[in-house]
Design an enzyme around this catalytic site. Structure first.
Site, mmCIF file in Angstrom:
data_model
loop_
_atom_site.group_PDB
_atom_site.id
_atom_site.type_symbol
_atom_site.label_atom_id
_atom_site.label_comp_id
_atom_site.label_asym_id
_atom_site.label_seq_id
_atom_site.Cartn_x
_atom_site.Cartn_y
_atom_site.Cartn_z
ATOM 1 C CB CYS A 99 -5.795 -6.225 -1.712
ATOM 2 S SG CYS A 99 -4.699 -5.302 -0.637
ATOM 3 C CG HIS A 211 -10.167 -5.241 0.926
ATOM 4 N ND1 HIS A 211 -9.888 -6.497 0.438
ATOM 5 C CD2 HIS A 211 -8.972 -4.696 1.279
ATOM 6 C CE1 HIS A 211 -8.578 -6.693 0.504
ATOM 7 N NE2 HIS A 211 -7.999 -5.624 0.990
HETATM 8 N N1 GLN Z 1 -0.223 -8.422 1.899
HETATM 9 C C1 GLN Z 1 -0.481 -7.361 1.031
HETATM 10 C C2 GLN Z 1 -0.160 -5.958 1.537
HETATM 11 O O1 GLN Z 1 -0.142 -5.714 2.740
HETATM 12 C C3 GLN Z 1 -1.928 -7.465 0.628
HETATM 13 C C4 GLN Z 1 -2.891 -7.000 1.676
HETATM 14 C C5 GLN Z 1 -4.308 -7.259 1.271
HETATM 15 O O2 GLN Z 1 -4.571 -8.146 0.462
HETATM 16 N N2 GLN Z 1 -5.219 -6.530 1.861
HETATM 17 O O3 GLN Z 1 0.088 -5.111 0.720
#
Ligand code: GLN
Length: 264
Positions: A99, A211
């Site tokens: 992510c 995740h």
């Molecule tokens: N901040 C990033 C987004 O919202 C990554 C989010 C995350 O790592 N789950 O796209």
């Protein structure tokens, strides 16, 4: 079988990049090594770490983060550290980047608010957050790993097509350039909810929005990372002792059923 090798897991910015439970990937790698009597060390790669520490790891784990934390990381991940990480990935060291981490390995990330964050440009992709008023991509995600020969290797480890089950939670949308996608979305949004692609795959680096955490839900990926890391390090073919994954397999079957996905 292996008993003399050891594995060093490099964990990118544990306090800044662990917002979404991706620490489970580190624990999964650690436990699957310990269960096989492979000595394992977790090496935090932090703001305090010298670039030489980055050079001494065999597999790299990077988790998700919020926009603000990503900015702090990118301010630190410059110069010798950036070069060390680049050299590792280019040199074939495997890694799993989830992510927020792949957003930073691309050319840039445009956060919900504020300035564009320049990335390492290691993956040919860009990520853009459409703004705080646009819905985030949240929910269970299922996708099939497609790059060759990775897909075939994983199929051998798993005994069936490599289907990933995960959970996504991102505002940013990722658009690939010349880099291969990691897979094709079966359920969920994937990179941007439009083109049907999920993640990216480059050298031995797995980039994903999944995740879960990813590895406990999909243990065959953990084994691929361990095997690849040891093979790259010791330049010899490695066969891992099989582990009993029947509980994980039952959980996977239950999730696929709940999400109405037929096992291919
Ligand atoms: N901040 C990033 C987004 O919202 C990554 C989010 C995350 O790592 N789950 O796209």
């Amino acid at each position: 079988m292996i008993n003399t090798q050891e594995l060093r897991i490099g964990w990118l910015y544990p306090t800044l990049m662990s917002t979404y439970g991706d620490r489970g990937n580190v624990i999964c790698l650690q436990r699957r090594c310990q269960w096989r009597n492979i000595p394992v060390t977790i090496v935090p790669l932090t703001q305090e770490s010298d670039a030489t520490i980055f050079e001494q790891v065999d597999v790299i784990v990077g988790g998700g983060a919020q926009d603000r934390q990503q900015e702090i990381v990118m301010r630190d991940l410059q110069g010798a550290k950036a070069e060390a990480l680049r050299a590792k990935i280019e040199g074939g060291t495997p890694g799993v980047f989830t992510c927020g981490s792949p957003q930073l390995l691309g050319h840039y990330y445009e956060p919900a608010l504020g300035q564009r964050i320049e990335g390492l440009g290691l993956l040919d992709l860009v990520s853009k957050h459409p703004g705080p008023n646009v819905s985030r991509c949240i929910g269970n995600v299922v996708f099939e790993i497609t790059p060759s020969p990775l897909a075939e290797t994983l199929k051998k480890l798993l005994g069936k097509p490599p289907i990933i089950i995960g959970f996504e939670n991102h505002g940013g949308r990722t658009y690939l350039g010349q880099v291969e996608p990691l897979g094709k979305v079966i359920k969920g949004y994937g990179n941007n909810g439009e083109d049907g692609y999920e993640g990216a795959f480059y050298r031995h680096a797995i980039a994903t929005y999944s995740h879960g955490p990813l590895l406990p839900k999909n243990p065959f990926i953990a084994d691929w990372l361990i095997q690849t890391a040891l093979q790259e390090k010791y330049q010899t073919e490695i066969t891992l002792t099989p582990l009993d994954d029947s509980l994980a397999e039952k959980a996977r079957e239950a999730m696929l059923k709940r999400l109405d996905v037929n096992q291919l």
